[in-house]
Scaffold this active site. Structure first.
Site, PDB file in Angstrom:
ATOM      1  N   ASP A 188       9.079  -0.466  49.629  1.00 18.52           N
ATOM      2  CA  ASP A 188       8.941   0.966  49.416  1.00 18.52           C
ATOM      3  C   ASP A 188      10.167   1.401  48.620  1.00 18.52           C
ATOM      4  OD1 ASP A 188       7.662   3.648  51.531  1.00 18.52           O
ATOM      5  OD2 ASP A 188       8.292   3.631  49.427  1.00 18.52           O
TER       6      ASP A 188
HETATM    7  C1  GLC Z   1       7.578   6.936  48.818  1.00 27.57           C
HETATM    8  C2  GLC Z   1       6.496   6.564  49.798  1.00 27.57           C
HETATM    9  C3  GLC Z   1       5.505   5.568  49.260  1.00 27.57           C
HETATM   10  C4  GLC Z   1       5.354   5.803  47.772  1.00 27.57           C
HETATM   11  C5  GLC Z   1       6.658   5.408  47.134  1.00 27.57           C
HETATM   12  C6  GLC Z   1       6.653   5.677  45.619  1.00 27.57           C
HETATM   13  O1  GLC Z   1       8.798   7.131  49.466  1.00 27.57           O
HETATM   14  O2  GLC Z   1       6.907   6.140  51.093  1.00 27.57           O
HETATM   15  O3  GLC Z   1       4.272   5.759  49.961  1.00 27.57           O
HETATM   16  O4  GLC Z   1       4.286   5.006  47.267  1.00 27.57           O
HETATM   17  O5  GLC Z   1       7.768   6.050  47.730  1.00 27.57           O
HETATM   18  O6  GLC Z   1       6.611   7.052  45.386  1.00 27.57           O
END
Ligand code: GLC
Length: 729
Positions: free
Chosen positions: A270
């Protein structure tokens, strides 16, 4: 690490052909592995053999906000990703500037909670098709969805992005969605692996749970997505799991995902979830994303945990280069599977077909919770009052990373006006303001009460909302990064609803939101309640069709509506949000999540998992079970005994009459949605293999089928079981 300018695919193709002689090994039909990730191992061997260590390292971390590195010299493009689970997110440029290029609108599909509430796996596939086609059209190779974290607490700010409390239902809906996306030539990204079940301190909490809870509740949806959905990418979550960050977790990623399940695709972190170079390299992270968020505004991709440091570690022998090769291999597998080296079929955006799918999902996902014969509403009246700010509020850009710049958003108010036409006067009174302050505006309340009193009947549209647009710090409801403070609706809507129904008892209440909320203060006094989740760009049309009987509701709850927070297992038995000092969150409720808790501990819910009414009536009869070995085949007849066409979700639960461990009273193990004309009957067949009867035994480290009697329970809700048959395993 120099940032490659994104080349057009054609240029890269040309370079690819010129730069490498790719041997195409003839693979005969019978040998051809069916997994699209495994069709180009020879070409991948060849590419890796030509790459320098620096080029390999450039591929295993971000090269911009939503891309990871390519190798221009060898014709390997960057991998381009985009959120989100219910629509392609607006462009963020390479350095997080929300570049409103004006060309970054997309279909705003119903949120995952509404998709799941359809209990219709075919719609899951259709939904994925739309998402994949639009991601493709917007030049994305990976769409960052589905999110399938189990709804452990109704307070989780991201429950709207997920699919509810039951792992079996989640697995069925996620598989359809993933196949729909990936059949468009785009990779899905299964998230958030694993145990990201709250937003409070999401980047630091350490989740502790029993192996049985892990195996019976939290892993199954992910396992099905990998084994049946063949998802190409998985996103590691922010939280820690048993003391290691989930995105580089030896047990979750190396042992379970890659070894036990044989996952051949790539694991991305993430955004900003990587905390340790060596762990990331050794414990399964294949691409480090989002660390630039922690570097803003001076972004330097070589300074990522999996950046230049890796060169040193390999050169001094601390890290074996083979580890890096495996990461690159997994990335190249996804590139081949998504046709980045050949021609991917064209995508499209917001076509009539896409809009139709969005409306169908909303229509089948809206849940009729209560109806004292008040719905469907008559159009033969003079005046209808629509009350509640949610009726006229655009949700699409809210919620956090899952935001979508909707091409259009038919709000409930617009939908009602369109369906009713100009025959009837529609008045609108917001009654409250969706704002940070959350202050009651007495003028608005008075206006709403007056509008209610003067109308033939009222449609109230309220509930939760996505906080306040894209202001990440202001959200307090269905929003990434925050959890809800309680089950109470914002801005004292309870009081408002009570005043509205006092002024006009003929009031239908429509609740929007990502999960359960407190309805206890007025539930008994309203004749009808609907749960609409977040129904997306055509949601207002779908809702209006249901309100006025042009469509018959068929949604079912995918989560339990508790009477109070104390009745919710994470709050009654478990820890939430965890210890502020140790950051540990112990899932003491174990497998007793949702209805598994309510049934077993005799806690009556406000509305039960699987509950959802219709404008017609159904009857289940003639349950027959036959057993061959430990495989069961069941038959049951479902009839439409009313005067309207409708659809029923026949739910099949397994009850273990006697077991040596404490088991949930029943567990969902099959379901089927059946559309029936008035008077029509259909016989449905379901099959339960022996896995449907097993529990996970921690002492034996495995699944156990305990001999003895089981009951097959068949019903139209978890609290509406109509037929039972006993079988002996
Ligand atoms: C965010 C979210 C994730 C998302 C990623 C990119 O913090 O937790 O679901 O796809 O970052 O934006």
């Amino acid at each position: 690490m120099n940032i490659f300018i994104r080349f057009s695919r054609a240029a890269l193709l040309l370079c690819m052909v010129a730069c490498t002689t790719v041997e195409t090994t003839e693979v005969s039909e019978k040998e051809e592995p069916k997994n699209p990730l495994m069709l180009h191992e020879k070409e991948i061997d060849d590419l890796i053999s030509k790459m320098t260590l620096e080029e390999k390292v450039g591929m295993i971390h971000a090269s911009s906000s939503f891309t990871s590195g390519g190798v221009e010299r060898l014709g390997i493009p960057e991998l381009t990703m985009s959120d989100g689970p219910h629509g392609v997110r607006p462009e963020h440029g390479r350095d997080w500037a929300l570049d409103n290029e004006g060309t970054d609108s997309a279909s705003y599909l119903p949120a995952s909670i509404t998709l799941a509430s359809t209990w219709n796996p075919e719609l899951g596939y259709a939904y994925g098709e739309v998402l994949g086609s639009e991601a493709n059209k917007r030049g994305k190779d990976v769409i960052l969805g589905p999110g399938i974290n189990i709804m452990r607490t109704p307070l989780n700010g991201r429950n709207f992005e997920y699919q509810g409390e039951d792992p079996y239902l989640v697995s069925k809906m996620a598989v359809g969605y993933i196949r729909g996306v990936q059949d468009q030539g785009v990779a899905a990204s299964l998230k958030h692996y694993l145990a990201n079940n709250q937003e409070i301190k999401r980047s630091s909490i350490n989740v502790e749970m029993s192996e049985r809870a892990l195996r019976e509740i939290y892993l199954p949806g992910f396992e099905a997505a990998v084994k049946e959905g063949n998802v190409y990418t998985v996103m590691g979550s922010y939280n820690q799991f048993r003391g290691q960050f989930a995105t580089h977790n030896e047990y979750l990623i190396n042992d379970v995902l890659k070894d036990e399940w044989g996952f051949k695709g790539l694991v991305m972190s993430d955004w900003g979830a990587v905390h340790d170079t060596k762990q990331a390299l050794e414990y399964g992270t294949d691409i480090e994303m989002g660390t630039d968020l922690n570097q803003m505004p001076n972004i330097d991709y070589s300074k990522f945990f999996m950046g230049d440091t890796v060169l040193t570690l390999v050169e001094n022998g601390t890290i074996d280069e083979a580890l890096i090769d495996d990461k690159v291999r997994r990335i190249l597998r996804v590139m081949y599977a998504t046709h980045m080296f050949d021609e991917r079929p064209g995508g499209s955006i917001n076509t009539p077909a896409h809009q139709k799918t969005a409306e169908k999902v909303a229509e089948e996902g809206i849940v009729l919770l209560k109806n004292d014969g008040f719905l469907p509403l008559s159009k033969e009246v003079k005046k209808i009052a629509v009350i509640g700010a949610n009726a006229d509020y655009s949700m699409s850009m809210g919620g956090g990373s899952s935001q979508v710049r909707a091409i259009h958003e038919i709000t409930p108010l617009k939908g009602i006006k369109a369906v009713v036409g100009d025959k009837v006067e529609i008045t609108y009174a917001p009654g409250f303001e969706i704002s940070k302050e959350e202050a009651v505006n007495e003028t608005l309340v008075a206006e709403a009460v007056k509008a209610a009193a003067e109308a033939d009947y009222v449609v109230y549209v309220g509930g939760w909302n996505h906080g306040f647009g894209t202001d990440w710090n202001a959200g307090r409801y269905d929003m990434e990064g925050v959890d809800k403070p309680s089950l109470k609706m914002p801005v004292q809507q309870d009081e408002l609803i009570k005043k509205v129904i006092a002024a006009n008892p003929k009031t239908a209440v429509v609740l929007m939101g990502g999960g359960a909320m407190d309805v206890s203060q007025w539930l008994a006094d309203v004749p009808a309640i609907l749960f609409a989740g977040y129904p997306g760009m055509e949601g207002g049309t779908a809702l209006a069709k249901i309100l006025f009987g042009d469509a018959n509701p068929s949604g079912k709850l995918t989560f339990t509506f508790p009477k109070s927070l104390e009745d919710s297992p994470a709050h009654a038995m478990g820890e939430y949000p965890g210890d502020a000092d140790t950051l540990n969150v112990h899932y003491n409720e174990g497998v007793f999540v949702g209805y598994r808790y309510n049934d077993t501990y005799n806690v009556e819910p406000q509305f039960a998992f699987g509950h959802g009414l219709s404008y017609t009536t159904f009857e289940l009869k003639d349950l027959k079970i036959s057993k061959t070995g430990n495989t069961l085949v069941g038959n049951v007849t479902v009839s439409n005994t009313g005067d309207k066409e409708g659809a029923e979700v026949v739910q099949i639960y397994v009850h273990d009459v006697e077991s040596s461990v404490k088991r949930p009273v029943k567990e969902l193990k099959a379901f089927e949605k059946v559309s029936l004309k008035p008077g029509e009957s259909k016989n449905i067949t379901f099959q339960l293999n022996e896995d449907a009867f097993k529990y996970y035994d921690e002492a034996k480290h495995g699944w156990i089928l305990e001999a003895g009697d089981f009951e097959i329970w068949v019903g139209s809700a978890s609290d509406d079981i109509q037929l039972k048959e006993t079988v002996t395993m």
